[in-house]
Design a protein around this motif. Structure first.
Motif, mmCIF file in Angstrom:
data_model
loop_
_atom_site.group_PDB
_atom_site.id
_atom_site.type_symbol
_atom_site.label_atom_id
_atom_site.label_comp_id
_atom_site.label_asym_id
_atom_site.label_seq_id
_atom_site.Cartn_x
_atom_site.Cartn_y
_atom_site.Cartn_z
ATOM 1 N N ALA A 1 9.578 73.045 -22.773
ATOM 2 C CA ALA A 1 10.901 73.358 -23.312
ATOM 3 C C ALA A 1 11.580 74.449 -22.479
ATOM 4 O O ALA A 1 12.800 74.425 -22.293
ATOM 5 C CB ALA A 1 10.793 73.788 -24.768
ATOM 6 N N ARG A 2 10.805 75.408 -21.981
ATOM 7 C CA ARG A 2 11.390 76.470 -21.152
ATOM 8 C C ARG A 2 11.794 75.937 -19.788
ATOM 9 O O ARG A 2 12.811 76.347 -19.224
ATOM 10 C CB ARG A 2 10.385 77.613 -20.966
ATOM 11 C CG ARG A 2 10.265 78.516 -22.152
ATOM 12 C CD ARG A 2 9.591 79.820 -21.794
ATOM 13 N NE ARG A 2 8.338 79.661 -21.081
ATOM 14 C CZ ARG A 2 7.148 79.532 -21.656
ATOM 15 N NH1 ARG A 2 7.048 79.530 -22.974
ATOM 16 N NH2 ARG A 2 6.059 79.417 -20.935
ATOM 17 N N VAL A 3 10.978 75.041 -19.243
ATOM 18 C CA VAL A 3 11.234 74.542 -17.889
ATOM 19 C C VAL A 3 12.357 73.506 -17.878
ATOM 20 O O VAL A 3 13.141 73.443 -16.937
ATOM 21 C CB VAL A 3 9.932 73.949 -17.298
ATOM 22 C CG1 VAL A 3 10.187 73.258 -15.984
ATOM 23 C CG2 VAL A 3 8.910 75.053 -17.121
ATOM 24 N N GLN A 4 12.448 72.715 -18.936
ATOM 25 C CA GLN A 4 13.449 71.651 -18.999
ATOM 26 C C GLN A 4 14.293 71.799 -20.269
ATOM 27 O O GLN A 4 14.169 70.991 -21.195
ATOM 28 C CB GLN A 4 12.771 70.289 -18.996
ATOM 29 C CG GLN A 4 11.892 70.046 -17.797
ATOM 30 C CD GLN A 4 11.140 68.749 -17.906
ATOM 31 O OE1 GLN A 4 10.913 68.222 -18.979
ATOM 32 N NE2 GLN A 4 10.741 68.208 -16.764
ATOM 33 N N PRO A 5 15.151 72.831 -20.339
ATOM 34 C CA PRO A 5 15.868 73.084 -21.593
ATOM 35 C C PRO A 5 16.786 71.940 -22.016
ATOM 36 O O PRO A 5 16.907 71.654 -23.204
ATOM 37 C CB PRO A 5 16.653 74.364 -21.313
ATOM 38 C CG PRO A 5 16.659 74.529 -19.848
ATOM 39 C CD PRO A 5 15.470 73.807 -19.309
ATOM 40 N N ARG A 6 17.415 71.261 -21.065
ATOM 41 C CA ARG A 6 18.344 70.183 -21.447
ATOM 42 C C ARG A 6 17.586 69.013 -22.067
ATOM 43 O O ARG A 6 17.979 68.460 -23.087
ATOM 44 C CB ARG A 6 19.130 69.697 -20.229
ATOM 45 C CG ARG A 6 20.187 68.665 -20.597
ATOM 46 C CD ARG A 6 20.989 68.244 -19.396
ATOM 47 N NE ARG A 6 21.723 69.366 -18.861
ATOM 48 C CZ ARG A 6 22.140 69.447 -17.600
ATOM 49 N NH1 ARG A 6 21.886 68.475 -16.762
ATOM 50 N NH2 ARG A 6 22.808 70.484 -17.183
ATOM 51 N N ARG A 7 16.477 68.646 -21.448
ATOM 52 C CA ARG A 7 15.665 67.547 -21.974
ATOM 53 C C ARG A 7 15.073 67.930 -23.334
ATOM 54 O O ARG A 7 15.006 67.106 -24.244
ATOM 55 C CB ARG A 7 14.552 67.212 -20.995
ATOM 56 C CG ARG A 7 13.787 65.969 -21.384
ATOM 57 C CD ARG A 7 12.797 65.577 -20.342
ATOM 58 N NE ARG A 7 13.461 65.127 -19.129
ATOM 59 C CZ ARG A 7 12.839 64.767 -18.025
ATOM 60 N NH1 ARG A 7 11.540 64.801 -17.961
ATOM 61 N NH2 ARG A 7 13.516 64.371 -16.972
ATOM 62 N N ALA A 8 14.648 69.185 -23.466
ATOM 63 C CA ALA A 8 14.084 69.646 -24.741
ATOM 64 C C ALA A 8 15.148 69.611 -25.840
ATOM 65 O O ALA A 8 14.867 69.234 -26.980
ATOM 66 C CB ALA A 8 13.516 71.054 -24.588
#
Length: 67
Positions: free
Chosen positions: A44-51
């Motif tokens: 979630a931290r690395v891919q905020p948009r996808r999360a």
């Protein structure tokens, strides 16, 4: 996460053929769930948009779910 190597078990390792106790199974499951939660948080931290998109999809599923 633990500092032990992957193969280093504690005193609960009785042997390859020994039956697993409930306490050992719960301990293993708890560790797995902690690692899984940590991996999800990292993702979630690395891919905020996808999360964010995943959270929105999950919320939509929950709203449309019928009991």
């Amino acid at each position: 996460m633990s500092d032990l190597p992957a193969g280093a078990g504690g005193p609960e390792k009785a042997g390859p053929g020994a039956p697993e106790t409930d306490a050992e199974r719960r301990r293993r499951r708890a560790r797995f769930l902690r690692d899984l939660a940590e991996a999800r948080a990292l993702r979630a931290r690395v891919q905020p948009r996808r999360a964010k998109a995943a959270r929105l999809r999950h919320a939509m599923r929950m709203r449309t779910f019928r009991w």
